[in-house]
Design an enzyme around this catalytic site. Structure first.
Site: not given
Length: 362
Positions: A120, A220, A253
């Site tokens: 976030q 994506k 990742d």
């Protein structure tokens, strides 16, 4: 000049902290101290509130606090029921240690490998900006240095311009483990590094530069009209990059959460003719269990997952034939020793470059 230091290890990071302490003792051969850890009393009341007390003195010492906000194995009884400690509670415990050390320690360095609320890191509309808020809170509490690893968005450091924020990458440690175990991979034209999305492209490019190979990426495409499990579902993976036929593929990742993204990329790589598929991630969170990961392995979608011990991974997963646990305690101990001696951390940041030079010489 070397200064007196102590290591405060919260229960959330005990396994990693024990290893870091062993490294510190081994590296500090001229030091008579055999244990750098501060004895800690962590109390949790039955209503969920807690407190922390430092049993040992840290007065006029450089204090290094190690905590894992991602450890979901810590439990306590709350209102008569077993309750698993959440990241918010782990972060509160870190603040309690800071409060217990304040005005006593010479300096405070927080080592939080998995940065709290790192996903976030930006907001849209009326969303909360939790990562920036937590960093500002740490700054106000008097932290001198914050050490983290593979931060989801390194630009979040702009939230605390007056506090030292070091973001390290365990790339060299992961790659050295990969190359040592997978000697059959030739570092030549039959290797390709893949980014599961454009956000992971800088990380994938870094791996590719170290290995001297090509890089590809998936885009994506999401359905922004729906929200499933708190996020917009992916409807298609579009690929940009060279032909994968008969190549060994490394998917990289920062973290594996549910695993859906990297497994989908692994599946797409196999469809395109990839020979072997390796998944490398700094954090293996496995937030939705490992059932679909196990199935993907049985179906031959990937060969191994390489991830670090920077955040909690249960022994059940560590013992899986497809999982390789990469120990980063040596890297953390070097960071602590370097800071304690008042030296620059740049050489540790550049360890990936040294690994690149070694790989290119092979």
């Amino acid at each position: 000049m070397k200064k007196d230091m102590r290591l405060v290890v919260l229960n959330s990071a005990k396994e990693l902290g024990d290893k870091v302490n062993e490294r510190l003792v081994k590296n500090g051969k001229s030091d008579s101290l055999k244990d750098y850890r501060v004895e800690l009393s962590e109390t949790r009341f039955s209503n969920g509130e807690g407190k922390i007390r430092l049993v040992d003195s840290v007065r006029e010492k450089d204090v290094y606090i190690l905590g894992d906000v991602g450890n979901y194995n810590c439990t306590y009884n709350m209102h008569g029921r077993e309750h698993h400690v959440a990241p918010d509670e782990h972060f509160a415990d870190i603040k309690r240690v800071i409060g217990a050390s304040a005005n006593h320690a010479r300096s405070l360095t927080l080592i939080m490998p998995l940065l709290y609320e790192s996903r976030q890191d930006k907001r849209t509309g009326r969303e909360s900006l939790d990562c920036a808020l937590s960093l500002r809170e740490l700054e106000n509490l008097g932290i001198n240095n914050l050490i983290s690893f593979d931060v989801h968005n390194p630009a979040i450091a702009n939230a605390i311009p007056t506090m030292a924020f070091e973001n390290f990458y365990p790339t060299s440690t992961i790659l050295e483990n990969l190359i040592e175990n997978e000697t059959m991979i030739e570092l030549s034209n039959n290797l390709l590094v893949l980014a599961p999305d454009f956000g992971a492209m800088p990380r994938a490019r870094y791996y590719a530069e170290m290995l001297g190979c090509d890089v590809g990426a998936f885009y994506k495409r999401r359905d922004y009209s729906r929200i499933v499990d708190g996020k917009n579902p992916i409807v298609e993976h579009s690929y940009l990059g060279p032909d994968m036929d008969n190549l060994n593929v490394i998917i990289v990742d920062d973290m594996i959460a549910s695993g859906g993204s990297v497994l989908e990329v692994a599946r797409e790589a196999k469809k395109r003719g990839a020979k072997r598929v390796f998944i490398c991630a700094t954090f293996a969170l496995f937030t939705e269990g490992i059932e679909k990961i196990e199935k993907a392995y049985r179906d031959g979608m990937f060969d191994f997952i390489y991830s670090t011990n920077l955040s909690y991974v249960p022994d059940e997963i560590k013992n899986k034939s497809w999982y390789v646990d990469v120990d980063c305690s040596e890297m953390i101990s070097r960071i602590i020793c370097t800071l304690n001696k008042g030296k620059s951390l740049e050489p540790i940041h550049h360890e990936n470059l040294e690994t690149y030079k070694r790989l290119r010489r092979k």
